[in-house]
Design a protein around this motif. Structure first.
Motif, PDB file in Angstrom:
ATOM      1  N   LEU A  29       0.844  -1.281   0.057  1.00  0.00           N
ATOM      2  CA  LEU A  29       0.117   0.160  -0.099  1.00  0.00           C
ATOM      3  C   LEU A  29       0.887   1.334  -0.069  1.00  0.00           C
ATOM      4  CD1 LEU A  29      -2.908  -0.837   2.600  1.00  0.00           C
ATOM      5  CD2 LEU A  29      -2.850  -0.968   0.174  1.00  0.00           C
ATOM      6  N   GLY A  30       2.250   1.167   0.362  1.00  0.00           N
ATOM      7  CA  GLY A  30       3.075   2.353   0.387  1.00  0.00           C
ATOM      8  C   GLY A  30       3.152   2.865   1.580  1.00  0.00           C
ATOM      9  N   LEU A  31       2.916   2.110   2.633  1.00  0.00           N
ATOM     10  CA  LEU A  31       2.723   2.956   4.007  1.00  0.00           C
ATOM     11  C   LEU A  31       4.118   2.804   4.620  1.00  0.00           C
ATOM     12  CD1 LEU A  31      -0.822   0.986   5.192  1.00  0.00           C
ATOM     13  CD2 LEU A  31      -0.180   3.753   4.502  1.00  0.00           C
ATOM     14  N   ILE A  32       4.879   1.723   4.322  1.00  0.00           N
ATOM     15  CA  ILE A  32       6.359   1.660   4.759  1.00  0.00           C
ATOM     16  C   ILE A  32       7.149   1.273   3.507  1.00  0.00           C
ATOM     17  CG2 ILE A  32       5.588   1.019   7.078  1.00  0.00           C
ATOM     18  CD1 ILE A  32       6.003  -2.241   6.226  1.00  0.00           C
TER      19      ILE A  32
ATOM     20  N   THR B  23      13.961   3.193  11.192  1.00  0.00           N
ATOM     21  CA  THR B  23      12.986   4.316  11.233  1.00  0.00           C
ATOM     22  C   THR B  23      11.560   3.666  10.611  1.00  0.00           C
ATOM     23  OG1 THR B  23      13.583   5.110   8.809  1.00  0.00           O
ATOM     24  CG2 THR B  23      14.515   6.166  10.934  1.00  0.00           C
ATOM     25  N   GLU B  24      11.491   2.684  10.120  1.00  0.00           N
ATOM     26  CA  GLU B  24      10.160   2.234   9.711  1.00  0.00           C
ATOM     27  C   GLU B  24       9.349   1.680  10.906  1.00  0.00           C
ATOM     28  OE1 GLU B  24       8.646   2.107   6.489  1.00  0.00           O
ATOM     29  OE2 GLU B  24      10.310   3.494   6.083  1.00  0.00           O
ATOM     30  N   LEU B  25       9.976   1.498  11.967  1.00  0.00           N
ATOM     31  CA  LEU B  25       9.536   1.029  13.443  1.00  0.00           C
ATOM     32  C   LEU B  25       8.397   2.266  13.754  1.00  0.00           C
ATOM     33  CD1 LEU B  25      12.339  -0.656  15.206  1.00  0.00           C
ATOM     34  CD2 LEU B  25       9.913  -1.596  14.815  1.00  0.00           C
ATOM     35  N   ARG B  26       8.878   3.409  13.554  1.00  0.00           N
ATOM     36  CA  ARG B  26       7.967   4.600  13.936  1.00  0.00           C
ATOM     37  C   ARG B  26       6.686   4.592  13.111  1.00  0.00           C
ATOM     38  NH1 ARG B  26      11.584   8.503  14.281  1.00  0.00           N
ATOM     39  NH2 ARG B  26      12.060   8.058  16.326  1.00  0.00           N
ATOM     40  N   ARG B  27       6.889   4.328  11.859  1.00  0.00           N
ATOM     41  CA  ARG B  27       5.774   4.416  10.890  1.00  0.00           C
ATOM     42  C   ARG B  27       4.824   3.098  11.275  1.00  0.00           C
ATOM     43  NH1 ARG B  27       7.315   7.572   6.084  1.00  0.00           N
ATOM     44  NH2 ARG B  27       5.561   6.412   4.765  1.00  0.00           N
ATOM     45  N   VAL B  28       5.535   1.900  11.493  1.00  0.00           N
ATOM     46  CA  VAL B  28       4.441   0.710  11.720  1.00  0.00           C
ATOM     47  C   VAL B  28       3.490   1.201  13.282  1.00  0.00           C
ATOM     48  CG1 VAL B  28       4.487  -1.595  12.390  1.00  0.00           C
ATOM     49  CG2 VAL B  28       6.032  -0.769  10.736  1.00  0.00           C
ATOM     50  N   ALA B  29       4.327   1.798  14.029  1.00  0.00           N
ATOM     51  CA  ALA B  29       3.815   2.060  15.334  1.00  0.00           C
ATOM     52  C   ALA B  29       2.643   3.006  14.967  1.00  0.00           C
ATOM     53  CB  ALA B  29       4.802   2.768  16.351  1.00  0.00           C
ATOM     54  N   PHE B  30       3.002   4.227  14.172  1.00  0.00           N
ATOM     55  CA  PHE B  30       1.894   5.144  13.756  1.00  0.00           C
ATOM     56  C   PHE B  30       0.784   4.559  13.182  1.00  0.00           C
ATOM     57  CE2 PHE B  30       0.256   7.944  10.699  1.00  0.00           C
ATOM     58  CZ  PHE B  30      -0.115   9.023  11.544  1.00  0.00           C
ATOM     59  N   ILE B  31       1.066   3.398  12.170  1.00  0.00           N
ATOM     60  CA  ILE B  31      -0.085   2.822  11.581  1.00  0.00           C
ATOM     61  C   ILE B  31      -0.884   2.124  12.619  1.00  0.00           C
ATOM     62  CG2 ILE B  31      -0.687   1.143   9.956  1.00  0.00           C
ATOM     63  CD1 ILE B  31       2.169   1.775   8.446  1.00  0.00           C
ATOM     64  N   ARG B  32      -0.344   1.325  13.364  1.00  0.00           N
ATOM     65  CA  ARG B  32      -0.802   0.525  14.559  1.00  0.00           C
ATOM     66  C   ARG B  32      -2.013   1.379  15.314  1.00  0.00           C
ATOM     67  NH1 ARG B  32       1.866  -3.857  17.637  1.00  0.00           N
ATOM     68  NH2 ARG B  32      -0.451  -4.624  17.939  1.00  0.00           N
ATOM     69  N   VAL B  33      -1.236   2.487  15.686  1.00  0.00           N
ATOM     70  CA  VAL B  33      -2.298   3.368  16.646  1.00  0.00           C
ATOM     71  C   VAL B  33      -3.304   3.863  15.919  1.00  0.00           C
ATOM     72  CG1 VAL B  33      -1.982   5.396  18.036  1.00  0.00           C
ATOM     73  CG2 VAL B  33      -0.451   3.627  18.334  1.00  0.00           C
ATOM     74  N   SER B  34      -3.179   4.437  14.817  1.00  0.00           N
ATOM     75  CA  SER B  34      -4.018   5.133  13.916  1.00  0.00           C
ATOM     76  C   SER B  34      -4.982   4.014  13.541  1.00  0.00           C
ATOM     77  CB  SER B  34      -3.293   5.541  12.722  1.00  0.00           C
ATOM     78  OG  SER B  34      -2.573   6.524  12.738  1.00  0.00           O
TER      79      SER B  34
ATOM     80  N   ALA C 133      -1.349  10.899   5.144  1.00  0.00           N
ATOM     81  CA  ALA C 133      -0.635  11.432   6.246  1.00  0.00           C
ATOM     82  C   ALA C 133       0.892  11.000   6.063  1.00  0.00           C
ATOM     83  CB  ALA C 133      -1.236  11.072   7.737  1.00  0.00           C
ATOM     84  N   LEU C 134       1.178   9.829   5.970  1.00  0.00           N
ATOM     85  CA  LEU C 134       2.456   9.296   5.853  1.00  0.00           C
ATOM     86  C   LEU C 134       3.398   9.905   4.637  1.00  0.00           C
ATOM     87  CD1 LEU C 134       2.177   5.724   7.211  1.00  0.00           C
ATOM     88  CD2 LEU C 134       3.385   7.681   8.301  1.00  0.00           C
ATOM     89  N   ASP C 135       2.274  10.028   3.568  1.00  0.00           N
ATOM     90  CA  ASP C 135       3.099  10.723   2.193  1.00  0.00           C
ATOM     91  C   ASP C 135       3.265  12.082   2.520  1.00  0.00           C
ATOM     92  OD1 ASP C 135       2.581   8.404   0.890  1.00  0.00           O
ATOM     93  OD2 ASP C 135       1.021   9.145  -0.065  1.00  0.00           O
ATOM     94  N   SER C 136       2.632  12.889   3.632  1.00  0.00           N
ATOM     95  CA  SER C 136       3.317  14.222   3.850  1.00  0.00           C
ATOM     96  C   SER C 136       4.498  14.321   4.562  1.00  0.00           C
ATOM     97  CB  SER C 136       2.080  14.730   4.720  1.00  0.00           C
ATOM     98  OG  SER C 136       2.222  14.422   6.069  1.00  0.00           O
ATOM     99  N   LEU C 137       4.954  13.011   5.106  1.00  0.00           N
ATOM    100  CA  LEU C 137       6.459  13.058   5.594  1.00  0.00           C
ATOM    101  C   LEU C 137       7.484  13.000   4.609  1.00  0.00           C
ATOM    102  CD1 LEU C 137       5.647  10.529   8.396  1.00  0.00           C
ATOM    103  CD2 LEU C 137       6.016  12.973   8.669  1.00  0.00           C
ATOM    104  N   PRO C 138       8.552  13.700   4.906  1.00  0.00           N
ATOM    105  CA  PRO C 138       9.809  13.506   4.013  1.00  0.00           C
ATOM    106  C   PRO C 138      10.305  12.023   3.605  1.00  0.00           C
ATOM    107  CG  PRO C 138      10.538  14.300   6.092  1.00  0.00           C
ATOM    108  CD  PRO C 138       9.175  14.220   6.299  1.00  0.00           C
TER     109      PRO C 138
ATOM    110  N   LEU D  42       2.078  16.720  11.153  1.00  0.00           N
ATOM    111  CA  LEU D  42       1.095  15.660  10.834  1.00  0.00           C
ATOM    112  C   LEU D  42       0.118  15.438  12.048  1.00  0.00           C
ATOM    113  CD1 LEU D  42       1.872  12.156   9.399  1.00  0.00           C
ATOM    114  CD2 LEU D  42       0.127  12.701  11.428  1.00  0.00           C
ATOM    115  N   SER D  43       0.438  15.784  13.224  1.00  0.00           N
ATOM    116  CA  SER D  43      -0.448  15.581  14.399  1.00  0.00           C
ATOM    117  C   SER D  43      -1.574  16.692  14.427  1.00  0.00           C
ATOM    118  CB  SER D  43       0.316  15.739  15.852  1.00  0.00           C
ATOM    119  OG  SER D  43      -0.509  15.813  16.757  1.00  0.00           O
ATOM    120  N   ALA D  44      -0.785  18.001  14.126  1.00  0.00           N
ATOM    121  CA  ALA D  44      -1.711  19.200  14.044  1.00  0.00           C
ATOM    122  C   ALA D  44      -2.521  19.158  13.003  1.00  0.00           C
ATOM    123  CB  ALA D  44      -0.787  20.541  13.711  1.00  0.00           C
ATOM    124  N   ALA D  45      -2.488  18.311  11.783  1.00  0.00           N
ATOM    125  CA  ALA D  45      -3.475  18.166  10.857  1.00  0.00           C
ATOM    126  C   ALA D  45      -4.612  17.387  11.156  1.00  0.00           C
ATOM    127  CB  ALA D  45      -2.763  17.780   9.429  1.00  0.00           C
ATOM    128  N   TRP D  46      -4.274  16.343  12.047  1.00  0.00           N
ATOM    129  CA  TRP D  46      -5.208  15.369  12.433  1.00  0.00           C
ATOM    130  C   TRP D  46      -5.910  15.628  13.694  1.00  0.00           C
ATOM    131  CZ3 TRP D  46      -3.977   9.717  11.965  1.00  0.00           C
ATOM    132  CH2 TRP D  46      -3.762   8.972  10.904  1.00  0.00           C
TER     133      TRP D  46
END
Length: 169
Positions: free
Chosen positions: A27-30, A45-56, A69-74, A87-91
């Protein structure tokens, strides 16, 4: 360069099954690099993305919204605290509305189930003869009503015999 993780290592560290990690990658999330033998290697650094996905996902955010949201990250560097704050402020507004709706559901259901009156004539969730069908699909008494709908949303009391549920904060 930081040591990369195999899919098994990422799965063990994140608590997410390898099949889910492959799905997130599709899906392009990681992102994963490939070795000469075509094995996946993930940056730490993908660990942080996976944690964000799980919590979301736990709070009901769709994978499409998570991807956006993840696409907005560099992509060219590890996201900084400032990147995550943006990203947090946008949500923030969206999550606040979700919290409000979940509180309303909890309070209204608690009142209807907990009061014991079982009064379908006075329950704010009851819709005899589908009178609200003209306002559109979905849970019309729980979801915000369109401005064009007749009148404001019903009071948040559970039933006419019980004390009103607390107003949303």
């Amino acid at each position: 360069m930081q040591e990369s993780l195999t899919i098994g290592q990422l799965a063990a560290r994140s608590g997410v099954a390898p099949s889910a990690l492959r799905y997130y990658e599709r899906l392009g999330l990681i992102r994963a690099d490939r070795t000469g033998g075509n094995q996946r290697r993930y940056a730490r650094t993908e660990l942080r993305r996976v944690a964000f996905i799980r919590v979301s996902q736990q709070v009901g955010v769709s994978l499409e919204e998570i991807r956006e949201a993840l696409d907005s990250l560099p992509a060219s560097r590890t996201p900084t605290a400032a990147d995550w704050a943006e990203l947090s402020a946008a949500w923030r507004a969206r999550l606040s509305e979700k919290i409000r709706l979940m509180s309303k559901l909890r309070d209204d259901l608690d009142g209807c189930i907990g009061c014991g009156c079982l009064s379908l004539q006075r329950c704010v969730l009851y819709n005899p003869d589908d009178k609200l069908s003209g306002e559109g699909p979905g849970a019309r008494l729980m979801l915000p009503r369109p401005e064009s709908a007749a009148g404001p949303a019903p009071a948040t009391s559970a039933c006419g015999d019980c004390a009103p549920a607390p107003a949303p904060a």
